[in-house]
Design a protein around this motif. Structure first.
Motif, PDB file in Angstrom:
ATOM      1  N   CYS A  61       3.337  62.115 -47.276  1.00  0.00           N
ATOM      2  CA  CYS A  61       3.529  63.003 -46.129  1.00  0.00           C
ATOM      3  C   CYS A  61       3.063  62.360 -44.824  1.00  0.00           C
ATOM      4  CB  CYS A  61       2.798  64.317 -46.345  1.00  0.00           C
ATOM      5  SG  CYS A  61       3.537  65.343 -47.618  1.00  0.00           S
ATOM      6  N   ALA A  62       2.012  61.556 -44.885  1.00  0.00           N
ATOM      7  CA  ALA A  62       1.509  60.907 -43.673  1.00  0.00           C
ATOM      8  C   ALA A  62       2.489  59.863 -43.152  1.00  0.00           C
ATOM      9  CB  ALA A  62       0.155  60.259 -43.940  1.00  0.00           C
ATOM     10  N   LEU A  63       3.267  59.273 -44.030  1.00  0.00           N
ATOM     11  CA  LEU A  63       4.200  58.230 -43.613  1.00  0.00           C
ATOM     12  C   LEU A  63       5.604  58.741 -43.325  1.00  0.00           C
ATOM     13  CD1 LEU A  63       3.113  55.351 -46.002  1.00  0.00           C
ATOM     14  CD2 LEU A  63       2.430  55.757 -43.643  1.00  0.00           C
ATOM     15  N   THR A  64       5.867  60.004 -43.614  1.00  0.00           N
ATOM     16  CA  THR A  64       7.192  60.566 -43.355  1.00  0.00           C
ATOM     17  C   THR A  64       7.109  61.567 -42.198  1.00  0.00           C
ATOM     18  OG1 THR A  64       6.872  62.266 -45.039  1.00  0.00           O
ATOM     19  CG2 THR A  64       7.960  60.231 -45.729  1.00  0.00           C
ATOM     20  N   ASP A  65       8.186  62.267 -41.949  1.00  0.00           N
ATOM     21  CA  ASP A  65       8.247  63.202 -40.823  1.00  0.00           C
ATOM     22  C   ASP A  65       7.862  64.623 -41.210  1.00  0.00           C
ATOM     23  OD1 ASP A  65       8.981  61.306 -38.971  1.00  0.00           O
ATOM     24  OD2 ASP A  65      11.123  61.547 -39.362  1.00  0.00           O
ATOM     25  N   VAL A  66       6.920  64.768 -42.106  1.00  0.00           N
ATOM     26  CA  VAL A  66       6.408  66.089 -42.470  1.00  0.00           C
ATOM     27  C   VAL A  66       5.598  66.603 -41.282  1.00  0.00           C
ATOM     28  CG1 VAL A  66       4.879  67.300 -44.071  1.00  0.00           C
ATOM     29  CG2 VAL A  66       6.380  65.512 -44.903  1.00  0.00           C
ATOM     30  N   PRO A  67       5.679  67.896 -40.967  1.00  0.00           N
ATOM     31  CA  PRO A  67       4.905  68.424 -39.834  1.00  0.00           C
ATOM     32  C   PRO A  67       3.411  68.082 -39.925  1.00  0.00           C
ATOM     33  CG  PRO A  67       6.438  70.079 -40.617  1.00  0.00           C
ATOM     34  CD  PRO A  67       6.514  68.928 -41.576  1.00  0.00           C
ATOM     35  N   PHE A  68       2.854  67.835 -38.759  1.00  0.00           N
ATOM     36  CA  PHE A  68       1.475  67.356 -38.658  1.00  0.00           C
ATOM     37  C   PHE A  68       0.475  68.314 -39.304  1.00  0.00           C
ATOM     38  CE2 PHE A  68      -2.459  67.253 -36.110  1.00  0.00           C
ATOM     39  CZ  PHE A  68      -2.887  65.989 -36.472  1.00  0.00           C
ATOM     40  N   GLY A  69       0.653  69.611 -39.111  1.00  0.00           N
ATOM     41  CA  GLY A  69      -0.268  70.597 -39.673  1.00  0.00           C
ATOM     42  C   GLY A  69      -0.309  70.543 -41.190  1.00  0.00           C
ATOM     43  N   ILE A  70       0.825  70.337 -41.812  1.00  0.00           N
ATOM     44  CA  ILE A  70       0.888  70.251 -43.279  1.00  0.00           C
ATOM     45  C   ILE A  70       0.127  69.020 -43.763  1.00  0.00           C
ATOM     46  CG2 ILE A  70       2.446  69.909 -45.237  1.00  0.00           C
ATOM     47  CD1 ILE A  70       4.450  71.693 -43.761  1.00  0.00           C
ATOM     48  N   VAL A  71       0.280  67.910 -43.042  1.00  0.00           N
ATOM     49  CA  VAL A  71      -0.449  66.690 -43.419  1.00  0.00           C
ATOM     50  C   VAL A  71      -1.951  66.922 -43.360  1.00  0.00           C
ATOM     51  CG1 VAL A  71      -0.891  64.280 -42.814  1.00  0.00           C
ATOM     52  CG2 VAL A  71       1.429  65.177 -42.674  1.00  0.00           C
ATOM     53  N   PHE A  75      -4.569  66.887 -46.358  1.00  0.00           N
ATOM     54  CA  PHE A  75      -5.683  65.947 -46.255  1.00  0.00           C
ATOM     55  C   PHE A  75      -7.012  66.647 -46.544  1.00  0.00           C
ATOM     56  CE2 PHE A  75      -8.808  63.683 -43.515  1.00  0.00           C
ATOM     57  CZ  PHE A  75      -8.813  62.490 -44.199  1.00  0.00           C
ATOM     58  N   LEU A  76      -7.199  67.843 -45.995  1.00  0.00           N
ATOM     59  CA  LEU A  76      -8.428  68.604 -46.268  1.00  0.00           C
ATOM     60  C   LEU A  76      -8.502  69.017 -47.735  1.00  0.00           C
ATOM     61  CD1 LEU A  76      -8.664  70.779 -43.042  1.00  0.00           C
ATOM     62  CD2 LEU A  76     -10.115  68.858 -43.687  1.00  0.00           C
ATOM     63  N   CYS A  77      -7.373  69.408 -48.312  1.00  0.00           N
ATOM     64  CA  CYS A  77      -7.345  69.744 -49.742  1.00  0.00           C
ATOM     65  C   CYS A  77      -7.716  68.530 -50.586  1.00  0.00           C
ATOM     66  CB  CYS A  77      -5.965  70.259 -50.144  1.00  0.00           C
ATOM     67  SG  CYS A  77      -5.572  71.880 -49.494  1.00  0.00           S
ATOM     68  N   GLN A  78      -7.247  67.363 -50.169  1.00  0.00           N
ATOM     69  CA  GLN A  78      -7.579  66.132 -50.889  1.00  0.00           C
ATOM     70  C   GLN A  78      -9.075  65.859 -50.835  1.00  0.00           C
ATOM     71  OE1 GLN A  78      -6.114  62.479 -49.153  1.00  0.00           O
ATOM     72  NE2 GLN A  78      -7.860  61.494 -50.081  1.00  0.00           N
ATOM     73  N   MET A  79      -9.691  66.103 -49.689  1.00  0.00           N
ATOM     74  CA  MET A  79     -11.133  65.873 -49.565  1.00  0.00           C
ATOM     75  C   MET A  79     -11.921  66.846 -50.444  1.00  0.00           C
ATOM     76  SD  MET A  79     -11.425  64.968 -45.542  1.00  0.00           S
ATOM     77  CE  MET A  79     -13.085  64.348 -45.591  1.00  0.00           C
ATOM     78  N   VAL A  80     -11.484  68.095 -50.506  1.00  0.00           N
ATOM     79  CA  VAL A  80     -12.144  69.078 -51.369  1.00  0.00           C
ATOM     80  C   VAL A  80     -11.959  68.690 -52.834  1.00  0.00           C
ATOM     81  CG1 VAL A  80     -12.083  71.487 -52.131  1.00  0.00           C
ATOM     82  CG2 VAL A  80     -12.005  70.953 -49.699  1.00  0.00           C
ATOM     83  N   ALA A  81     -10.759  68.240 -53.191  1.00  0.00           N
ATOM     84  CA  ALA A  81     -10.501  67.810 -54.574  1.00  0.00           C
ATOM     85  C   ALA A  81     -11.355  66.597 -54.934  1.00  0.00           C
ATOM     86  CB  ALA A  81      -9.018  67.494 -54.765  1.00  0.00           C
ATOM     87  N   ALA A  82     -11.525  65.681 -53.993  1.00  0.00           N
ATOM     88  CA  ALA A  82     -12.364  64.506 -54.239  1.00  0.00           C
ATOM     89  C   ALA A  82     -13.818  64.915 -54.450  1.00  0.00           C
ATOM     90  CB  ALA A  82     -12.257  63.526 -53.076  1.00  0.00           C
ATOM     91  N   PHE A  83     -14.286  65.875 -53.661  1.00  0.00           N
ATOM     92  CA  PHE A  83     -15.654  66.371 -53.814  1.00  0.00           C
ATOM     93  C   PHE A  83     -15.833  67.028 -55.175  1.00  0.00           C
ATOM     94  CE2 PHE A  83     -18.629  69.964 -53.362  1.00  0.00           C
ATOM     95  CZ  PHE A  83     -19.788  69.245 -53.100  1.00  0.00           C
TER      96      PHE A  83
END
Length: 112
Positions: A61-71, A75-83
């Motif tokens: 999503c970060a490398l494609t044209d997905v809306p910025f808010g979704i990215v 990203f925040l969900c990924q950080m919570v999942a990593a924690f």
């Protein structure tokens, strides 16, 4: 897309690459088989799968044209999942975090 959005997209992509390097370096130290056994142990199997899927999703999503808010939400969900995945390695780690939020201790810390 303005410069700040592009900068944050690049940061998210590089953050994912850094996490992948960290996972691979741990695999280098432990060995790939032992690393996979630990990652997909029954207590952390779901957390690991969600974390890895979110790594891939955020990168794409970060490398494609997905809306910025979704990215940023991904990203925040990924950080919570990593924690959540990381505290699964600490004995009773998840239990402590759940009780911390359940007891309202997190709110008490910010009031004083």
């Amino acid at each position: 897309m303005n410069r700040s959005e592009q900068g944050l997209r690049n940061f998210a992509a590089l953050y994912v690459v850094g996490n992948c390097v960290a996972i691979c370096s741990t695999g280098f130290l432990l060995g790939p088989r032992r690393q996979c056994k630990k990652m997909f142990h029954k207590t952390r199997r779901v957390a690991c799968a969600i974390y890895l899927v979110l790594l891939l999703t955020v990168f794409i999503c970060a490398l494609t044209d997905v809306p910025f808010g979704i990215v940023m939400v991904l990203f925040l969900c990924q950080m919570v999942a990593a924690f959540w995945y990381a505290i699964s390695y600490i004995p009773y780690g998840r239990r402590m975090v759940i009780s911390f939020f359940k007891d309202g201790a997190c709110c008490k810390c910010f009031k004083s």
